[in-house]
Design an enzyme around this catalytic site. Structure first.
Site, PDB file in Angstrom:
ATOM      1  N   PHE A  40      79.331   8.106 -12.457  1.00 47.19           N
ATOM      2  CA  PHE A  40      79.948   7.105 -13.326  1.00 47.19           C
ATOM      3  C   PHE A  40      78.917   6.645 -14.346  1.00 47.19           C
ATOM      4  CE2 PHE A  40      80.775   2.701 -14.505  1.00 47.19           C
ATOM      5  CZ  PHE A  40      82.065   2.808 -15.000  1.00 47.19           C
TER       6      PHE A  40
ATOM      7  N   GLU B 143      74.424  -1.812 -10.048  1.00 47.82           N
ATOM      8  CA  GLU B 143      75.804  -2.329  -9.913  1.00 47.82           C
ATOM      9  C   GLU B 143      75.840  -3.847 -10.071  1.00 47.82           C
ATOM     10  OE1 GLU B 143      78.647  -0.750  -7.248  1.00 47.82           O
ATOM     11  OE2 GLU B 143      77.835   1.269  -7.400  1.00 47.82           O
TER      12      GLU B 143
ATOM     13  N   GLN C 109      54.488  -5.496   7.090  1.00 49.95           N
ATOM     14  CA  GLN C 109      53.527  -6.452   7.675  1.00 49.95           C
ATOM     15  C   GLN C 109      53.287  -6.132   9.156  1.00 49.95           C
ATOM     16  OE1 GLN C 109      52.200  -8.442   5.528  1.00 49.95           O
ATOM     17  NE2 GLN C 109      50.808  -9.482   6.921  1.00 49.95           N
TER      18      GLN C 109
ATOM     19  N   GLN D  50      53.804 -13.808  19.855  1.00 43.95           N
ATOM     20  CA  GLN D  50      54.959 -14.592  19.405  1.00 43.95           C
ATOM     21  C   GLN D  50      55.154 -14.488  17.883  1.00 43.95           C
ATOM     22  OE1 GLN D  50      55.103 -18.942  19.773  1.00 43.95           O
ATOM     23  NE2 GLN D  50      56.896 -18.647  21.065  1.00 43.95           N
TER      24      GLN D  50
ATOM     25  N   ARG E 143      80.790  -2.482  -4.768  1.00 47.04           N
ATOM     26  CA  ARG E 143      79.598  -3.275  -4.407  1.00 47.04           C
ATOM     27  C   ARG E 143      79.372  -3.402  -2.902  1.00 47.04           C
ATOM     28  NH1 ARG E 143      80.545  -6.880  -9.431  1.00 47.04           N
ATOM     29  NH2 ARG E 143      79.192  -5.745 -10.850  1.00 47.04           N
TER      30      ARG E 143
HETATM   31  C1  LIG Z   1      68.019   4.012 -10.170  1.00 47.24           C
HETATM   32  C2  LIG Z   1      69.128   3.508 -11.030  1.00 47.24           C
HETATM   33  C3  LIG Z   1      70.388   4.082 -10.930  1.00 47.24           C
HETATM   34  C4  LIG Z   1      71.437   3.643 -11.748  1.00 47.24           C
HETATM   35  N1  LIG Z   1      72.654   4.268 -11.691  1.00 47.24           N
HETATM   36  C5  LIG Z   1      73.605   3.969 -12.625  1.00 47.24           C
HETATM   37  C6  LIG Z   1      74.815   4.737 -12.718  1.00 47.24           C
HETATM   38  O1  LIG Z   1      75.071   5.638 -11.914  1.00 47.24           O
HETATM   39  N2  LIG Z   1      75.691   4.440 -13.709  1.00 47.24           N
HETATM   40  C7  LIG Z   1      75.473   3.438 -14.613  1.00 47.24           C
HETATM   41  O2  LIG Z   1      76.297   3.235 -15.499  1.00 47.24           O
HETATM   42  N3  LIG Z   1      74.339   2.673 -14.531  1.00 47.24           N
HETATM   43  C8  LIG Z   1      73.405   2.924 -13.575  1.00 47.24           C
HETATM   44  N4  LIG Z   1      72.243   2.183 -13.500  1.00 47.24           N
HETATM   45  C9  LIG Z   1      72.070   1.045 -14.405  1.00 47.24           C
HETATM   46  C10 LIG Z   1      72.048  -0.303 -13.689  1.00 47.24           C
HETATM   47  O3  LIG Z   1      73.327  -0.670 -13.290  1.00 47.24           O
HETATM   48  C11 LIG Z   1      71.382  -1.319 -14.658  1.00 47.24           C
HETATM   49  O4  LIG Z   1      69.995  -0.981 -14.655  1.00 47.24           O
HETATM   50  C12 LIG Z   1      71.586  -2.736 -14.224  1.00 47.24           C
HETATM   51  O5  LIG Z   1      72.921  -3.123 -14.438  1.00 47.24           O
HETATM   52  C13 LIG Z   1      70.680  -3.712 -15.006  1.00 47.24           C
HETATM   53  O6  LIG Z   1      70.662  -3.441 -16.372  1.00 47.24           O
HETATM   54  P1  LIG Z   1      69.246  -3.318 -17.109  1.00 47.24           P
HETATM   55  O7  LIG Z   1      68.411  -2.395 -16.326  1.00 47.24           O
HETATM   56  O8  LIG Z   1      69.489  -2.985 -18.532  1.00 47.24           O
HETATM   57  O9  LIG Z   1      68.602  -4.753 -17.023  1.00 47.24           O
HETATM   58  P2  LIG Z   1      68.863  -5.977 -18.025  1.00 47.24           P
HETATM   59  O10 LIG Z   1      70.318  -6.216 -18.182  1.00 47.24           O
HETATM   60  O11 LIG Z   1      68.058  -5.769 -19.259  1.00 47.24           O
HETATM   61  O12 LIG Z   1      68.244  -7.190 -17.200  1.00 47.24           O
HETATM   62  C14 LIG Z   1      66.865  -7.532 -17.229  1.00 47.24           C
HETATM   63  C15 LIG Z   1      66.677  -8.821 -16.434  1.00 47.24           C
HETATM   64  O13 LIG Z   1      67.418  -9.876 -17.057  1.00 47.24           O
HETATM   65  C16 LIG Z   1      68.314 -10.465 -16.096  1.00 47.24           C
HETATM   66  N5  LIG Z   1      69.542 -10.861 -16.779  1.00 47.24           N
HETATM   67  C17 LIG Z   1      70.245 -10.158 -17.700  1.00 47.24           C
HETATM   68  N6  LIG Z   1      71.343 -10.839 -18.066  1.00 47.24           N
HETATM   69  C18 LIG Z   1      71.363 -11.973 -17.326  1.00 47.24           C
HETATM   70  C19 LIG Z   1      72.240 -13.081 -17.237  1.00 47.24           C
HETATM   71  N7  LIG Z   1      73.343 -13.160 -17.977  1.00 47.24           N
HETATM   72  N8  LIG Z   1      71.930 -14.086 -16.382  1.00 47.24           N
HETATM   73  C20 LIG Z   1      70.803 -14.012 -15.605  1.00 47.24           C
HETATM   74  N9  LIG Z   1      69.932 -12.992 -15.653  1.00 47.24           N
HETATM   75  C21 LIG Z   1      70.208 -11.977 -16.495  1.00 47.24           C
HETATM   76  C22 LIG Z   1      68.573  -9.368 -15.064  1.00 47.24           C
HETATM   77  O14 LIG Z   1      68.973  -9.919 -13.841  1.00 47.24           O
HETATM   78  C23 LIG Z   1      67.206  -8.706 -14.989  1.00 47.24           C
HETATM   79  O15 LIG Z   1      66.377  -9.443 -14.127  1.00 47.24           O
HETATM   80  C24 LIG Z   1      71.217   2.574 -12.663  1.00 47.24           C
HETATM   81  C25 LIG Z   1      69.954   1.980 -12.736  1.00 47.24           C
HETATM   82  C26 LIG Z   1      68.925   2.435 -11.948  1.00 47.24           C
HETATM   83  C27 LIG Z   1      67.571   1.785 -12.081  1.00 47.24           C
END
Ligand SMILES: Cc1cc2nc3c(=O)[nH]c(=O)nc-3n(C[C@H](O)[C@H](O)[C@H](O)COP(=O)(O)OP(=O)(O)OC[C@H]3O[C@@H](n4cnc5c(N)ncnc54)[C@H](O)[C@@H]3O)c2cc1C
Length: 381
Positions: free
Chosen positions: A122, A363, A336, A278, A242
């Site tokens: 996806f 996700e 740990q 403990q 999820r």
């Molecule tokens: C190993 C891996 C596999 C993946 N597989 C898939 C896949 O199969 N298909 C797919 O479509 N995607 C996939 N992803 C993408 C994944 O879903 C995104 O990386 C994730 O949703 C976060 O987006 P980002 O990395 O751009 O982080 P960002 O959105 O840039 O977030 C950066 C930081 O800001 C915080 N942040 C952002 N917006 C907010 C908000 N509104 N409120 C509070 N905090 C916020 C986040 O929590 C995070 O700490 C994958 C990612 C990885 C690393």
């Protein structure tokens, strides 16, 4: 803890545990080290009918639901999360079709997924669109013969390995979030190629890759649902899947707990096994309690999904947030308990710690999901 699983569900658990112990355990370190996709393991899972679990019976599946999927993912992740997520990503990739496809689309694609002949993925994420999926730029321009895709998807699990890709792209750039649609793209479609393969901290045997679309023409009949439903389909999909990420977290935490107990029994310091201390006992007691609580919430969320409830976004997010935070805490504490050896690559604990981290990120990051849970608390009466 008694989770009142059906006899069939217990059988699934038993079968996957046996596969994980016999086939995955001996190769997990090597797959991780070589960052090699577990193709053979996928074939073993297919031969054991595990890809049938989440497919309806009329399309050659076993007709299981979210809980059945969670049970498989948990058992795989107890031994190797990379295998767990590679399997789960197939369900993620095909669920939009399951939930929104026409009978003809389902007949065409689902039997091959059920048999394990075809893997799925996806793709919504892009370099500028992570948590904010409404910022996607990939387009699907309508033409006489179908949709022409242009753009690059990032971080796609099973990228390069899957045969079927469910892609979210803009069919109408002027409509913002309502202009996104869901399009199924087959692997060998001209104009579709694979870009960078990511080098990751954990779940290294899983493939995470860019998808590149350059004037890629996809037949009109590959549209899933209606035009403009792309983001609604994505939101609904993640609510459904999820609990599967939560199950991945429960599995890795369970694996780390078992390893920590076994080590604490064997390791002797000051003339006694460290499990007699403990300080260690309390850590293990907390770890076991947290894992069980995470499992209970995960199964409850999965059952809520399977109950036919209309809105389960909060329940599904709660399970993912809680279980992934538990996985991080339990794998950290397991290191740990192993002391210096926990830090060494010779032992599986450091892999589990690396593997656990991603469950807090994909996700929906845990911060974004906490926002979503809070919003539901605000909205629901
Ligand atoms: C190993 C891996 C596999 C993946 N597989 C898939 C896949 O199969 N298909 C797919 O479509 N995607 C996939 N992803 C993408 C994944 O879903 C995104 O990386 C994730 O949703 C976060 O987006 P980002 O990395 O751009 O982080 P960002 O959105 O840039 O977030 C950066 C930081 O800001 C915080 N942040 C952002 N917006 C907010 C908000 N509104 N409120 C509070 N905090 C916020 C986040 O929590 C995070 O700490 C994958 C990612 C990885 C690393």
């Amino acid at each position: 803890m008694e989770y009142c699983l059906s006899e069939e569900q217990k059988e699934i658990q038993k079968l996957v545990r046996a596969i994980a112990e016999e086939k995955i355990l001996p190769v997990r370190a090597e797959l991780d080290e070589k960052e090699e996709f577990p193709r053979e393991i996928m074939q073993i899972l297919a031969a054991a009918d595990m890809f049938r679990v989440f497919i309806p019976e009329e399309y050659e599946g076993l007709g299981g639901g979210c809980l059945d999927l969670c049970l498989v993912v948990e058992e795989l992740s107890r031994v190797c999360s990379a295998v767990g997520v590679s399997y789960a990503a197939v369900a993620l990739g095909i669920t939009p079709l399951l939930q929104n496809g026409t009978a003809e689309q389902k007949r065409k694609y689902l039997p091959d997924v059920a048999s394990g002949k075809k893997l799925a993925a996806f793709a919504v994420t892009e370099s500028t669109a992570g948590s904010d999926i409404s910022a996607i730029k990939t387009t699907a321009r309508q033409e006489k013969d179908g949709y022409v895709l242009n753009g690059t998807k990032q971080f796609i699990t099973n990228g390069g390995e899957a045969d079927l890709y469910t892609v979210i792209a803009l069919t109408d750039k002027t409509k913002g979030a309502r202009g996104a649609s869901t399009i199924l793209v087959e692997k060998d479609t001209p104009g579709f190629s694979f870009g960078r393969k990511e080098k990751k901290m954990g779940i290294r045997a899983s493939a995470t890759r860019e998808l590149v679309f350059e004037d890629c023409l996809v037949p009109r009949e590959n549209l899933i649902g209606r035009e403009g439903m792309g983001f609604i389909i994505t939101m609904h999909l993640f609510n459904y899947t999820r609990p599967g990420i939560a199950a991945q977290a429960v599995g890795v935490a369970q694996g780390a707990l078992e390893a920590a107990v076994a080590y604490a029994r064997e390791r002797v310091q000051f003339g006694h096994p460290i499990i007699s201390l403990q300080a260690i006992q309390h850590m293990l007691a907390d770890m076991a309690t947290q894992v069980e609580a995470a499992r209970a919430l995960t199964y409850a969320a999965a059952r809520t999904v399977d109950s036919g409830a209309k809105n389960f976004s909060a329940e599904s997010a709660m399970a993912k947030v809680f279980a992934s935070d538990v996985a991080m805490k339990v794998t950290t504490d397991a290191i740990q308990i192993f002391g210096g050896l926990g830090y060494m690559r010779d032992y599986p604990i450091e892999k589990m710690f690396r593997d656990a981290k991603i469950t807090q990120i994909y996700e929906g990051t845990n911060q974004v999901l906490r926002n979503a849970i809070a919003l539901e608390l605000w909205k629901r009466k």
